[in-house]
Enzyme design. Structure first.
Site, PDB file in Angstrom:
ATOM      1  N   GLY A 184       0.779  -1.229   0.000  1.00 16.33           N
ATOM      2  CA  GLY A 184       0.000   0.000   0.000  1.00 16.33           C
ATOM      3  C   GLY A 184       0.816   1.286   0.000  1.00 16.33           C
ATOM      4  N   ASN A 244       1.519   2.949  -2.681  1.00 15.45           N
ATOM      5  CA  ASN A 244       0.781   3.844  -3.588  1.00 15.45           C
ATOM      6  C   ASN A 244      -0.453   4.411  -2.899  1.00 15.45           C
ATOM      7  OD1 ASN A 244       1.854   4.103  -6.461  1.00 15.45           O
ATOM      8  ND2 ASN A 244       2.106   1.909  -6.079  1.00 15.45           N
ATOM      9  N   LEU A 277      -4.249  -7.368  -6.836  1.00 12.91           N
ATOM     10  CA  LEU A 277      -3.734  -8.473  -7.640  1.00 12.91           C
ATOM     11  C   LEU A 277      -4.801  -9.459  -8.107  1.00 12.91           C
ATOM     12  CD1 LEU A 277      -0.385  -9.164  -5.754  1.00 12.91           C
ATOM     13  CD2 LEU A 277      -0.797  -7.786  -7.798  1.00 12.91           C
ATOM     14  N   LEU A 300      -8.316 -10.062 -10.717  1.00 15.49           N
ATOM     15  CA  LEU A 300      -9.047  -9.501 -11.850  1.00 15.49           C
ATOM     16  C   LEU A 300     -10.381  -8.947 -11.337  1.00 15.49           C
ATOM     17  CD1 LEU A 300      -8.732  -9.289 -14.955  1.00 15.49           C
ATOM     18  CD2 LEU A 300     -10.139 -11.346 -15.122  1.00 15.49           C
ATOM     19  N   HIS A 346       0.449   0.501 -13.121  1.00 19.85           N
ATOM     20  CA  HIS A 346       1.281  -0.646 -13.508  1.00 19.85           C
ATOM     21  C   HIS A 346       2.743  -0.197 -13.563  1.00 19.85           C
ATOM     22  CE1 HIS A 346       2.085  -4.547 -15.292  1.00 19.85           C
ATOM     23  NE2 HIS A 346       2.907  -3.934 -16.134  1.00 19.85           N
TER      24      HIS A 346
HETATM   25  C1  GRF Z   1       3.139  -1.269  -7.567  1.00 19.31           C
HETATM   26  O1  GRF Z   1       4.353  -1.484  -8.209  1.00 19.31           O
HETATM   27  C2  GRF Z   1       2.007  -1.179  -8.562  1.00 19.31           C
HETATM   28  O2  GRF Z   1       2.381  -0.591  -9.776  1.00 19.31           O
HETATM   29  C3  GRF Z   1       1.659  -2.602  -8.778  1.00 19.31           C
HETATM   30  O3  GRF Z   1       1.797  -3.214  -7.528  1.00 19.31           O
HETATM   31  C4  GRF Z   1       2.727  -2.480  -6.739  1.00 19.31           C
HETATM   32  C5  GRF Z   1       2.022  -2.112  -5.477  1.00 19.31           C
HETATM   33  O4  GRF Z   1       2.862  -1.534  -4.530  1.00 19.31           O
HETATM   34  N1  GRF Z   1       0.385  -2.723  -9.413  1.00 19.31           N
HETATM   35  P1  GRF Z   1       2.239  -0.898  -3.224  1.00 19.31           P
HETATM   36  O5  GRF Z   1       1.342  -1.949  -2.578  1.00 19.31           O
HETATM   37  O6  GRF Z   1       1.489   0.328  -3.612  1.00 19.31           O
HETATM   38  O7  GRF Z   1       3.408  -0.595  -2.348  1.00 19.31           O
END
Ligand code: GRF
Length: 215
Positions: free
Chosen positions: A11, A13, A81, A83, A100
């Site tokens: 998390g 992001n 992760l 769909l 992504h």
């Molecule tokens: C990131 O690299 C994102 O692009 C991908 O999964 C990762 C998630 O990282 N879809 P986080 O959980 O936000 O640290």
């Protein structure tokens, strides 16, 4: 704009979004995960944001109902992760986005997540990778691209080093897209504001280098 975030993992992001949305037109109203002990859920609780466990990720009716019950106007997949069922994608058409860690359409699709993405980039010999935010459709990593930013691959890079460099850009690119959508009242495409790409490492630097397409 009311924003729901779906996340399966650490998390970071999500954290970037929580930090960027403070005092903005975007408000995170729900963080949901298919993983009961995902650190993303703990980050949400710390920020005082409601959380939910997605017990049946393939149950589109249940996921749609959860998002609608929280009044989500934009759904952000931030390291989610699973769909998203077609029913939920349809209910949030043009209102669901994903981040992504590569320059789509390269290095995306089924099985292309986490470390595997960066391993594939390094194996290919590419000298540039990057981050992509795109609209979600029924297939992994396929919907229309909303924003991208390149990240150099450096000689001797390991997947971890490349992932960390890309992640720093993700933490700027995703909030830039969400805040632009909140300001516009709809998802918008961001393009470089100046000719040519510049490496954006300083916090907040990237948003200033992007502009809404057509403005
Ligand atoms: C990131 O690299 C994102 O692009 C991908 O999964 C990762 C998630 O990282 N879809 P986080 O959980 O936000 O640290």
């Amino acid at each position: 704009m009311r924003v729901a975030v779906l996340a399966s993992g650490g998390g970071t992001n999500l954290q970037a979004l929580l930090d960027a949305c403070r005092g903005s037109a975007a408000r995170i109203v729900l963080v949901a995960s298919n993983v009961s002990d995902a650190p993303a859920l703990e980050r949400a609780r710390t920020a005082g944001v409601p959380t939910a466990l997605i017990e049946e990720p393939a149950n589109g009716a249940a996921l749609t109902e959860l998002l609608q019950r929280h009044g989500a106007e934009l759904v952000v997949l931030a390291g989610y992760l699973r769909l998203v069922p077609a029913e939920t994608v349809a209910a949030f058409a043009e209102r669901m986005i994903n981040i992504h860690p590569a320059l789509l359409p390269a290095f995306g699709g089924p099985g292309m997540y986490g470390r595997r993405v960066h391993e594939a980039v390094l194996r290919s010999g590419a000298t540039v990778s990057g981050a992509t935010v795109h609209l979600v459709d029924e297939a992994y990593d396929r919907g229309p691209i909303l924003a991208q930013w390149p990240v150099p691959v450096q000689p001797g890079d390991s997947p971890e080093r490349l992932a960390a460099r890309v992640l720093r850009i993700e933490h700027q690119l995703l909030p830039a897209v969400v805040l632009a959508a909140a300001r516009a009242g709809r998802v918008v495409r961001l393009v470089p504001a100046h000719a040519g790409f510049v490496t954006a490492e300083a916090p907040g630097a990237l948003a200033a280098m992007l502009q809404v397409e057509g403005t």
